[in-house]
Every structure is written in structure tokens, then in C-alpha cells.
Write a protein that holds these residues in place. Sequence first.
Motif, short mmCIF file in Angstrom:
data_model
loop_
_atom_site.label_atom_id
_atom_site.label_comp_id
_atom_site.label_asym_id
_atom_site.label_seq_id
_atom_site.Cartn_x
_atom_site.Cartn_y
_atom_site.Cartn_z
N ASN A 119 0.81 -1.22 0.00
CA ASN A 119 0.00 0.00 0.00
C ASN A 119 0.84 1.27 0.00
O ASN A 119 0.44 2.29 -0.56
N ASP A 134 -6.45 -0.47 4.65
CA ASP A 134 -7.08 -1.78 4.67
C ASP A 134 -8.03 -1.86 5.86
O ASP A 134 -7.67 -1.50 6.98
N SER A 145 -10.66 -2.85 1.32
CA SER A 145 -9.91 -1.61 1.50
C SER A 145 -10.80 -0.40 1.24
O SER A 145 -11.79 -0.48 0.50
#
Length: 260
Positions: A119, A134, A145
Motif C-alpha cells: 500500500n 485496509d 480496502s
Amino acid sequence: MEGAFQQFDSFFRNLAKSFGHAKGDLAAIGSAGGNEPVRYPDVDKKNDELLSTMFKVAEEGGWQEIRRSGSIVIWRKRLSSDVSFGGGDSERAQKFFVVMAKARIKAPARKLFDLFLDNSRVPEYNEHCKELKDLEFIGKNTKISWAATGRFGGGLLKARDFVTRVHYRPMQTGYVVVNRPEVHEDAKPTNKFVRAEVLLAGNVMMQAKDNPEETDFMVLSHVNPGGIADTTLGSKVINLLCANSPVTFINSLEAAANRK
């Protein structure tokens, strides 16, 4: 257009044969830690259905080529009303194009896949993603997410947010990341954003047969942006963004994969 598709004939045949052959769990994205949450039953089954839908949309005809840039070719089409979006608003979504782009990326498939797993690196290749977190891991290689964009169209369109199921699938011939809309108690709509939906999205990475250090890449995206985008002007802005964004996305993805 058929000539442009011919180079990917074996690409899709191999995908259809191999997407069910996972190479094991991906510890990098976490785990549900036991049984599937009751509110998200049949996770694996729904993931398989989602993958099948993506392949069906990509393989079926009706695509109109709209742009070429280097190795990147972009197409668009309207989806038929019988395509399932996992609970998304398919009727309203018919006014927005589904967009597909294919390219040869000069980076290994595993490096590209690792970018999608991390991420913290999303801003390197997705200029529209301003916030990302998340919410929950709901099954094998699957999470929910929340993400948010900035404003679009020179400030004309309000920032959007999305709640999305993200499934990662290693295959014998490469990797797939596929998305669909979800709801989650920790990400209810607010006045700060217009709630939008990633109705169907996928990123497919296959090792190039003639060079293991390169990747045959496909991205497919169908978004219902909601709000003012439902107007004629708004839909034109969104469709224009969808037609041009894949070039920036793919070039940025290649650059990020090759960054030290």
C-alpha cells in the motif's frame, strides 16, 4: 482492432486455464485468521466468479480502440446489463465505459505484483489515490480496502471514496489483482466524499514468453463515480479521464517497478 487482439490470443487462453492454480497464500497481505467472517460468506467462490467475469468482459467483442501510445493500446465499450458487479449499481453504470488497456512493460511480473501488494507504494503509480487503508482481511489473499481520491476535472467534481474487495491471485503464468465493490461498517459514506464504486477492475501480469524480464500487462476498469458524474457533463469528464488515465498509470507502474 482484431489485429491488435491477435497478439493476446494465447494470453487469455492461458489465463482462463491457469487462474485457479494458486501458488499458495500471500503472507504479505495478511490473513483472515481462521474461518471466513459470517458477513462475507463464500469468499473463494465469489473470487472465482469475479475472475471469470473479468476474463469474460475482456474476451468478448464490442471493444472500440481509442488510443495508442508506445506499446500501450486502449479500448472501451459499454457493458451489457447481464454482467454482475457483486452488488454494484449496474443500471446507472451503463452510461460509463469500461476501459481496457494492454501493454508490454519492461519489468518482471513479480516486481509489478509486489507493487500491488504494498500500500505504501500506491502513490508511485496511481496519481488519483490520495488516501488508502485496509479495513479487513476476509479470506485467502483477499481484503477489503477503503480509498479516496482528490477532486477531478479542475475541481469540478468532488473527491470520491471507494470501498473495494481486493483479491490477489498468483497463477502458473503470472499474477492477477481483481476488484469489486463492497460495504463495510468501518467505512460508511460521509459528506466529505461522494461514494463511488469500482464495479469491476483487474490488473493482469504475465511473464513475456520472449523475455522473462518483461511483462504482458492488462488493466481493465469500470467505475461508477456517482454524484454530478451522473449528469451529461460529469459523465463526459469521467469518460475522458478513463480514456487517458491508463497511459499515465502504466508508464508510472513501469517506472516504479524499476525504481531502486
